[in-house]
Write an enzyme that holds these catalytic residues in place. Structure first.
Site, PDB file in Angstrom:
ATOM      1  CB  VAL A 148       1.662  50.039   1.834  1.00  0.00           C
ATOM      2  CG1 VAL A 148       2.411  51.009   2.732  1.00  0.00           C
ATOM      3  CG2 VAL A 148       0.559  49.332   2.609  1.00  0.00           C
ATOM      4  CE  LYS A 167      -3.932  48.929   4.049  1.00  0.00           C
ATOM      5  NZ  LYS A 167      -4.042  48.093   5.258  1.00  0.00           N
ATOM      6  CG  ASP A 279      -4.170  39.074   9.681  1.00  0.00           C
ATOM      7  OD1 ASP A 279      -3.779  37.888   9.695  1.00  0.00           O
ATOM      8  OD2 ASP A 279      -4.070  39.816   8.690  1.00  0.00           O
TER       9      ASP A 279
END
Length: 562
Positions: A148, A167, A279
């Site tokens: 990033v 990104k 996540d």
């Protein structure tokens, strides 16, 4: 009155159900004699229309009730069918059931509208970018799904100002572009403000996916929690002011309540549109300075269960520190997703059967635990806590009984914080961190929990109290009672309860010895095993081809830069 006709005579009045008698007319009749210079008057037109009507429509053939379509009220099947729309109670119930199914989570009808209407319109009006349009700045971070950077535009645009986050992703980049575009259309406030994503094939290292967001800040929840001033370091940026309370448990509890409400709101937006993050952790939660709220980032591991994108059976993507004990969001027996229309049509059924959203709820519960207990904010202590919780069969109450007698000052302070207002915070925490996914609370139900009310349990009405009692009853674990009933039902099959075991019953039963397998039987068994193996191989091949086709169809939505 007698009427004479060529077929006989009829006595009585002429039946209104029979057509009018046609008068014969000759070729010299003024109706048929037509000259171009002579116009038909209105009476002739009416007579002509009446003649045609009597000839084709008004001629009644059959019994009067047959012609008039009358019927018997007792035998309703003889009544004429209504030409209008008849509203019945079963029809209304069926229509409401169909509508509720189409709008049930993850949303069949909204999904079709999003894919075929909103996505098409968005591609027409959204701005496009190329890799050369950016000036790369400092590196903000690097994760398992890409690097990033903080960037700015090389050429200023009138409607595009400010800084951006870029990104570069190689693995799961296409998935993340799909998820971010879906989130932007369905629940833009849940995640970071996504701008554009495209595929670049000009790189020598291979195809690269580039994703662009608006820059909203660099602070993550993980970085904020590592400060010794947490949660006071979040108070001013999230509330805009300092509370009129002295430093203590009550003031800290108010700040944590605000953070948890924002996290659950963001998670509820994702789950309502059929996306499971898989996540969720403090590192993937950023603070947006513009909206003064926490947002979820990094959708590379997310799964779109509305159409089955990025869902592969028996495969899991997770962080073991924050993952739920089941590790899978769906049953391992669930097959690969079929074509997109079929998957969308069946998605509400599979959602209710598996409740995949409870996977993310467990992760949010661990984040709540870390905010309340400062000693659990380090990775080593969190790993140790997970081991202790596993030994306690993922029962927080049993873990508390284990560690509370010899707890440190930080642990005791955490227990005091969640015990405020009659222990309503501890109740919410235990409803999130459970072993069985079906027993965990959903994000929408958690937002309605009394923990987020300013007056807590005191503000509940009679109906809210009844609903709260029902919720507590449904969240209880009745496995011990079920085991007792099963053991009681199997009383005769256990030697412990005075019955016979299965082996003893087999010995008491007189039966002939088994026949030895012959060559013909062995050949038949081998043929059946070979048949099953062939069927399994063909099925796996078809699944691979189907997966390839699915990858092709949704990859076509991603812009490409050659």
């Amino acid at each position: 009155m007698a009427t004479i006709s060529p077929g006989g005579a009829y006595i009585g009045t002429p039946s209104p159900f029979l057509g009018k008698k046609l008068k014969p007319f000759s070729l010299t009749s003024p109706i048929l004699s037509f000259k171009p210079t002579v116009k038909l008057n209105s009476s002739c037109r009416a007579q002509l229309i009446d003649t045609v009507h009597n000839l084709f429509i008004g001629v009644g053939v059959g019994l009067p009730c047959t012609v008039m379509e009358c019927g018997d009220m007792i035998y309703r099947s003889t009544l004429p069918k209504s030409n209008g729309l008849t509203i019945t109670a079963p029809g209304v119930a069926l229509a409401l059931t169909a509508l509720s199914y189409l709008w049930a989570t993850p949303g069949v009808a909204p999904g079709f509208f999003d894919m075929f209407v909103l996505a098409f319109v968005e591609r027409l009006f959204r701005p496009t970018f190329r890799k050369d349009d950016f000036v790369v700045g400092k590196k903000l971070g690097e994760g398992s799904f890409g690097v990033v950077y903080k960037v700015s535009l090389s050429k200023k645009r009138s409607n595009e100002e400010g800084e951006y986050v870029l990104k570069k992703a190689t693995e799961y980049g296409a998935v993340e572009i799909w998820m971010n575009e879906r989130v932007r259309r369905a629940c833009g406030n849940s995640c970071a403000d996504f701008v554009y994503g495209f595929l670049d094939k000009s790189s020598k290292k291979g195809p690269e996916y580039w994703l662009l967001w608006k820059y909203e800040g660099e602070s993550t929840l993980a970085g904020l929690m590592q400060s010794k001033e947490f949660p006071y370091n979040v108070e001013t940026i999230i509330l805009g002011k300092v509370q009129d309370l002295p430093k203590g448990l009550e003031r800290e509890n108010k700040i944590i309540q605000t953070i948890m409400r924002q996290l659950l709101f963001a998670l509820d937006g994702l789950h309502s549109t059929g996306i499971i993050h898989r996540d969720v952790k403090p590192q993937n939660i950023i603070f947006s300075e513009g909206s003064r709220s926490f947002k979820i980032i990094d959708l590379g591991a997310a799964a779109d269960l509305r159409v089955g994108i990025n869902y592969i059976p028996k495969e899991f993507l997770l962080d073991p520190r924050y993952a739920a004990p089941e590790q899978y969001i769906m049953s391992t027996q669930t097959p690969s997703a079929p074509s997109a229309p079929v998957a969308a049509a069946l998605s509400p059924v599979l959602w209710q059967m598996n409740l995949p959203d409870r996977f993310d709820i467990y992760s949010i519960g661990l984040i709540f635990l870390q905010m309340a207990f400062p000693s659990l904010r380090s990775d080593s202590n969190l790993i140790q806590f997970n081991r202790q919780l596993k030994r306690c069969d993922y029962d927080l109450t049993a873990w508390r009984k284990l560690v509370e007698p010899r707890a440190s000052a930080d642990l005791r302070r955490g227990f005091e914080l969640v015990d405020l207002d009659g222990g309503i915070g501890w109740e919410l925490l235990t409803s999130m961190v459970r072993y069985k996914a079906r027993q965990r609370i959903s994000a929408k139900a958690a937002l309605a929990h009394p923990y987020f009310d300013r007056q807590g349990l005191l503000a509940l009405s009679v109906m809210q109290n009844l609903r709260m009692q029902y919720f507590r009853a449904t969240q209880q674990d009745y496995s011990e009672a079920a085991n007792w009933v099963i053991q009681l039902m199997a009383k005769n099959g256990t030697e412990k309860d005075g019955g016979f075991t299965e082996t003893q019953l087999q010995e008491l039963r007189e039966k002939e010895p088994r026949k030895k397998a012959n060559a013909q039987r062995n050949a038949l068994a081998s043929a059946l095993r070979l048949q099953r193996k062939l069927v399994k191989t063909v099925t796996e091949t078809i699944d691979e081809i189907s997966d390839g086709r699915k990858t092709v169809w949704w990859n076509r939505w991603i812009p490409r830069e050659e």
